[in-house]
Design a protein around this motif. Structure first.
Motif, PDB file in Angstrom:
ATOM      1  N   ILE A  92       0.894  -1.164   0.129  1.00 55.50           N
ATOM      2  CA  ILE A  92      -0.009  -0.031   0.056  1.00 55.50           C
ATOM      3  C   ILE A  92       0.839   1.317  -0.108  1.00 55.50           C
ATOM      4  N   ALA A  93       0.023   2.300  -0.393  1.00 58.39           N
ATOM      5  CA  ALA A  93       0.909   3.617  -0.063  1.00 58.39           C
ATOM      6  C   ALA A  93      -0.168   4.896   0.351  1.00 58.39           C
ATOM      7  N   ILE A  94       0.548   5.920   0.807  1.00 54.84           N
ATOM      8  CA  ILE A  94      -0.592   6.833   1.172  1.00 54.84           C
ATOM      9  C   ILE A  94       0.147   8.298   0.881  1.00 54.84           C
ATOM     10  N   ILE A  95      -0.562   8.883  -0.128  1.00 52.47           N
ATOM     11  CA  ILE A  95      -0.077  10.122  -0.420  1.00 52.47           C
ATOM     12  C   ILE A  95      -0.921  11.479  -0.167  1.00 52.47           C
ATOM     13  N   ASN A  96      -0.257  12.692  -0.358  1.00 48.60           N
ATOM     14  CA  ASN A  96      -1.025  13.692  -0.022  1.00 48.60           C
ATOM     15  C   ASN A  96      -1.575  14.311  -1.483  1.00 48.60           C
ATOM     16  N   LYS A  97      -2.981  14.341  -1.443  1.00 50.65           N
ATOM     17  CA  LYS A  97      -3.625  14.863  -2.881  1.00 50.65           C
ATOM     18  C   LYS A  97      -3.775  16.324  -2.835  1.00 50.65           C
ATOM     19  N   PRO A  98      -2.892  17.056  -3.909  1.00 52.38           N
ATOM     20  CA  PRO A  98      -2.988  18.495  -3.837  1.00 52.38           C
ATOM     21  C   PRO A  98      -4.336  18.879  -4.296  1.00 52.38           C
ATOM     22  N   ALA A  99      -4.759  20.330  -4.060  1.00 50.68           N
ATOM     23  CA  ALA A  99      -5.993  20.619  -4.705  1.00 50.68           C
ATOM     24  C   ALA A  99      -6.004  20.911  -6.156  1.00 50.68           C
ATOM     25  N   GLY A 100      -7.160  20.759  -6.948  1.00 49.54           N
ATOM     26  CA  GLY A 100      -7.334  21.211  -8.216  1.00 49.54           C
ATOM     27  C   GLY A 100      -7.105  19.989  -9.076  1.00 49.54           C
ATOM     28  N   ILE A 101      -7.146  18.848  -8.729  1.00 49.04           N
ATOM     29  CA  ILE A 101      -6.880  17.546  -9.462  1.00 49.04           C
ATOM     30  C   ILE A 101      -7.866  16.312  -9.291  1.00 49.04           C
ATOM     31  N   LEU A 102      -8.182  15.749 -10.191  1.00 48.07           N
ATOM     32  CA  LEU A 102      -9.343  14.487 -10.167  1.00 48.07           C
ATOM     33  C   LEU A 102      -8.405  13.473  -9.665  1.00 48.07           C
ATOM     34  N   VAL A 103      -8.963  12.511  -8.768  1.00 51.71           N
ATOM     35  CA  VAL A 103      -8.363  11.228  -8.492  1.00 51.71           C
ATOM     36  C   VAL A 103      -8.166  10.337  -9.618  1.00 51.71           C
ATOM     37  N   SER A 104      -9.342  10.188 -10.468  1.00 58.78           N
ATOM     38  CA  SER A 104      -9.289   9.416 -11.602  1.00 58.78           C
ATOM     39  C   SER A 104     -10.416  10.009 -12.515  1.00 58.78           C
ATOM     40  N   GLY A 105     -10.471   9.476 -13.588  1.00 59.26           N
ATOM     41  CA  GLY A 105     -11.360   9.782 -14.668  1.00 59.26           C
ATOM     42  C   GLY A 105     -10.738  10.012 -16.156  1.00 59.26           C
ATOM     43  N   ASN A 106     -11.306  10.433 -17.073  1.00 57.20           N
ATOM     44  CA  ASN A 106     -10.922  10.580 -18.531  1.00 57.20           C
ATOM     45  C   ASN A 106      -9.839  11.817 -18.653  1.00 57.20           C
ATOM     46  N   SER A 107      -9.790  12.485 -17.643  1.00 59.45           N
ATOM     47  CA  SER A 107      -8.788  13.496 -18.012  1.00 59.45           C
ATOM     48  C   SER A 107      -7.164  13.212 -18.070  1.00 59.45           C
ATOM     49  N   PHE A 108      -6.373  13.770 -18.673  1.00 61.60           N
ATOM     50  CA  PHE A 108      -5.084  13.530 -18.762  1.00 61.60           C
ATOM     51  C   PHE A 108      -4.339  13.769 -17.238  1.00 61.60           C
TER      52      PHE A 108
END
Length: 289
Positions: A92-108
């Protein structure tokens, strides 16, 4: 046309047989979603023990799964995004997600597309392309739990389903609030429970007052905390969807942060507790370290 480079995977022994359409997600880097897997199966690119794989093929364990990917054009874009990794092991891993970005989806630009460059590939036999075990909103910052093996991801998903992952958030809300309480407004017609505690309140000329609030959701509905706080008359500062007209803070993002995670490790069974400090914009309002 099938690519020249085949990829293979030896199935992990299963307590109960599982369909290939469920087991196969993530076992090959380019098949990280169920839709991608089904497309490869439909195009007859996957074989199980030498036989053409189907969505209904059952996996019991130790089968040799072979994938013949399509020829890909060279020069494809790679997402360059450095993520802060707070914890990582083979599973496993744990990361710090920044603002302004999707976790997943069709975006690059997604967290999913950035994980491989930020994490070490697991050497476990059921290693997969790293995948998030839960979601955070586009504007939300904070801790995101990642699975690096098939077995670990399945266990993490079950922990979330069984509400065995303790999550705490911090937000900045607008308007007067009780010191603490529990919000139980239904979300999308389903039961939703959020506990809150006001840590500090400051006077604001524009917003009357702002509150630093600690939140502990017991359920995980979409936009639950945002909807609960808005329905309570205390929308999150910077929330452009559920905020009050005329009181939308522009340019600073939304003040919602996933602060801590507590859970049992899916392999070692040790209790894990990880927290990530509040973003600096919180400290600018409340002068906290």
């Amino acid at each position: 046309m099938l690519g020249k480079e085949m990829q293979t995977h030896v199935a992990v022994p299963q307590v109960k047989a599982i369909r290939l359409q469920d087991y196969g997600v993530g076992i090959f880097p380019t098949l990280s979603t169920k839709s991608a897997l089904k497309k490869a199966l439909k195009k007859k690119h996957i074989f199980v023990d030498g036989k053409l794989g189907k969505t209904s093929t059952f996996i019991y364990g130790n089968e040799l799964i072979t994938f013949y990917p399509l020829d890909e054009k060279t020069g494809q874009r790679k997402l360059i995004l450095q993520l802060k990794v707070l914890y990582e092991d083979e599973h496993i891993a744990i990361i710090n997600k920044p603002a302004g970005i999707l976790v997943s989806g069709n975006s690059f630009k997604t967290i999913a597309n950035a994980l491989e460059q930020n994490l070490k590939r697991s050497i476990q036999p059921d290693a997969i392309k790293p995948q998030a075990a839960h979601r955070l909103d586009f504007a939300t910052t904070g801790l995101l739990l990642i699975g690096k093996t098939k077995a670990s991801l399945l266990v993490l998903n079950k922990l979330f389903e069984q509400k065995l992952v303790e999550k705490t958030y911090f937000s900045v809300t607008i308007g007067k609030m009780l010191k603490q309480g529990t919000l139980t407004f239904p979300v999308d017609g389903k039961e939703a429970i959020s506990n809150f505690e006001v840590v500090e309140t400051i006077v604001s000329e524009r917003f009357q007052c702002l509150n630093l609030v600690k939140l502990a959701p017991e359920t995980g509905r979409r936009h639950q905390l945002r909807k609960h706080l808005s329905a309570n008359g205390n929308p999150i500062l910077g929330d452009a969807i559920y905020g009050k007209a005329g009181l939308i803070l522009k340019g600073k993002g939304m003040y919602l942060h996933a602060h801590s995670l507590a859970f049992i490790h899916p392999v070692t069974e040790k209790r894990m507790y990880i927290e990530q400090e509040l973003p600096s914009k919180f400290g600018k309002l409340f002068k906290r370290n």
